[in-house]
Motif scaffolding. Structure first.
Motif, PDB file in Angstrom:
ATOM      1  N   LEU A 153       5.331  34.975 -15.196  1.00 29.44           N
ATOM      2  CA  LEU A 153       4.179  34.550 -15.995  1.00 29.44           C
ATOM      3  C   LEU A 153       3.173  35.671 -16.191  1.00 29.44           C
ATOM      4  CD1 LEU A 153       3.275  30.963 -14.701  1.00 29.44           C
ATOM      5  CD2 LEU A 153       4.633  31.578 -16.693  1.00 29.44           C
ATOM      6  N   ASN A 154       2.895  36.423 -15.129  1.00 31.82           N
ATOM      7  CA  ASN A 154       1.830  37.429 -15.226  1.00 31.82           C
ATOM      8  C   ASN A 154       2.216  38.661 -16.035  1.00 31.82           C
ATOM      9  OD1 ASN A 154       3.540  38.677 -13.417  1.00 31.82           O
ATOM     10  ND2 ASN A 154       2.016  38.926 -11.791  1.00 31.82           N
ATOM     11  N   LYS A 155       3.465  38.695 -16.557  1.00 34.38           N
ATOM     12  CA  LYS A 155       3.851  39.786 -17.437  1.00 34.38           C
ATOM     13  C   LYS A 155       3.574  39.446 -18.903  1.00 34.38           C
ATOM     14  CE  LYS A 155       5.302  42.116 -13.940  1.00 34.38           C
ATOM     15  NZ  LYS A 155       4.416  43.166 -13.385  1.00 34.38           N
ATOM     16  N   SER A 156       3.216  38.196 -19.161  1.00 30.27           N
ATOM     17  CA  SER A 156       2.862  37.802 -20.525  1.00 30.27           C
ATOM     18  C   SER A 156       1.432  38.240 -20.816  1.00 30.27           C
ATOM     19  CB  SER A 156       2.979  36.282 -20.680  1.00 30.27           C
ATOM     20  OG  SER A 156       2.398  35.857 -21.896  1.00 30.27           O
ATOM     21  N   SER A 157       1.216  38.767 -22.016  1.00 32.28           N
ATOM     22  CA  SER A 157      -0.150  39.172 -22.390  1.00 32.28           C
ATOM     23  C   SER A 157      -1.093  37.969 -22.402  1.00 32.28           C
ATOM     24  CB  SER A 157      -0.144  39.862 -23.759  1.00 32.28           C
ATOM     25  OG  SER A 157       0.399  39.015 -24.755  1.00 32.28           O
ATOM     26  N   LEU A 158      -0.559  36.765 -22.642  1.00 31.95           N
ATOM     27  CA  LEU A 158      -1.395  35.571 -22.662  1.00 31.95           C
ATOM     28  C   LEU A 158      -1.980  35.262 -21.291  1.00 31.95           C
ATOM     29  CD1 LEU A 158      -2.452  33.064 -24.212  1.00 31.95           C
ATOM     30  CD2 LEU A 158      -0.325  31.901 -23.571  1.00 31.95           C
ATOM     31  N   PHE A 159      -1.276  35.638 -20.234  1.00 29.94           N
ATOM     32  CA  PHE A 159      -1.698  35.310 -18.869  1.00 29.94           C
ATOM     33  C   PHE A 159      -3.122  35.787 -18.600  1.00 29.94           C
ATOM     34  CE2 PHE A 159      -1.971  35.975 -14.266  1.00 29.94           C
ATOM     35  CZ  PHE A 159      -1.361  34.831 -13.762  1.00 29.94           C
TER      36      PHE A 159
END
Length: 314
Positions: free
Chosen positions: A38-44
């Protein structure tokens, strides 16, 4: 060797497009594996206030809830990146960071785009003259030479290991190494020279790369610098699978079903091009996940014959 596990749909990327694809594919009774963190998504790391039904919320909260939804419909998850993808017969074979080898009847690529460049002197000027953003594409040009790979995640670590079979020496420059324990152990046991806790400050050379200057004052005498930030990017995926890119060579070309030029491979989200917005990513994830599940079901029927009819969720 233990038999490879076969999934109907494997999804690369744990951002809004990937999670939405997992939700829709799972609701169609497909076996689904979602790869990524999850934390690799820019949205995170973002705040959202332009998505229908949401005044303002955190991207982390939306992704966490979305992942829980996908799991509630039966999707499995694995917090790893894909290192290698290949077509083997009628199945797509996927190797992950920890050495897991999986098979997918259909694949959804929702890895987003790598928007970061090093931004150091010489990087832009020597692009194509020793500077590359794709080990899989350009590694063969550096056989018997000394090279450096820059990056601290799976693309860089996997790229460094790949280059060992081609280059004379391989340096991996990582300000912080963030890979699975298995991949870290592979690096430690390999011939890759790891420079951790430092970062590049300049790519050196006149007309072609001759060195990479580091923040600790050291200069690596190399003729190739591979910048591999994040997970596998669009160029690597296109090279290994034969996907058609758009005219800019930055994004995967898809049709209205989110299908790519390769049968059974779908794509959604930022990797398909602008606007780089969550609303677009979610819509494309819905279409890609639904069509990937349908493709996998048809393939399974062709291979194994008809089974008892399963009710389809709407």
């Amino acid at each position: 060797m233990e038999p490879k596990k076969i999934f109907d749909v494997v999804i690369l990327g744990c951002g809004p497009a990937g999670i939405q694809a997992a939700i829709h594919a799972s609701r169609k009774k497909a076996s689904v594996l979602l790869l990524g963190r999850l934390n690799k998504s820019s949205l995170f790391w973002a705040h959202v206030e332009n998505f229908m039904g949401m005044f303002k919320t955190s991207g982390e909260a939306m992704l966490t809830t979305g992942l829980a939804q996908a799991k509630s419909f039966g999707a499995e998850t694995l917090e790893e990146d894909a290192l290698r993808i290949s077509q083997t017969g009628r199945c797509l074979e996927i190797e992950t960071e920890s050495g897991n080898v999986l098979c997918a009847r259909a694949l959804v690529v929702a890895t987003g785009t790598t928007r970061n460049r090093l931004g150091v002197p010489g990087e832009k000027e020597l692009l194509g003259r020793g500077v590359s953003y794709c080990v899989d594409c350009d590694g063969g040009f550096f056989r018997g030479e000394d090279v450096a790979v820059v990056g601290g995640q799976s693309a860089a670590a996997g790229g460094a290991l790949t280059l060992l079979s081609m280059a004379r020496s391989v340096h991996l420059v990582a300000e912080s190494l963030d890979v699975s324990p298995v991949l870290k152990a592979k690096l430690a046991q390999s011939g890759v020279v790891l420079h951790e806790g430092v970062k590049p400050v300049a790519v050196q050379g006149e007309g072609k790369v001759s060195g990479l200057a580091l923040s600790d004052g050291q200069t690596l005498a190399v003729s190739g610098v591979f910048i591999e930030l994040g997970a596998k990017g669009v160029l690597e995926l296109a090279s290994s699978l034969g996907l058609t890119l758009d005219e800019s060579m930055k994004y995967i070309d898809t049709d209205k079903r989110q299908a790519t030029s390769v049968p059974g491979v779908f794509a959604a989200g930022d990797i398909c091009g602008p606007p780089l917005q969550m609303a677009k990513a979610v819509g494309e994830g819905c279409v890609a996940g639904s069509n990937a599940a349908m493709y996998a079901k048809n393939m399974k029927l062709a291979q194994e014959g008809p089974d008892e009819e399963q009710p389809q969720a709407q």
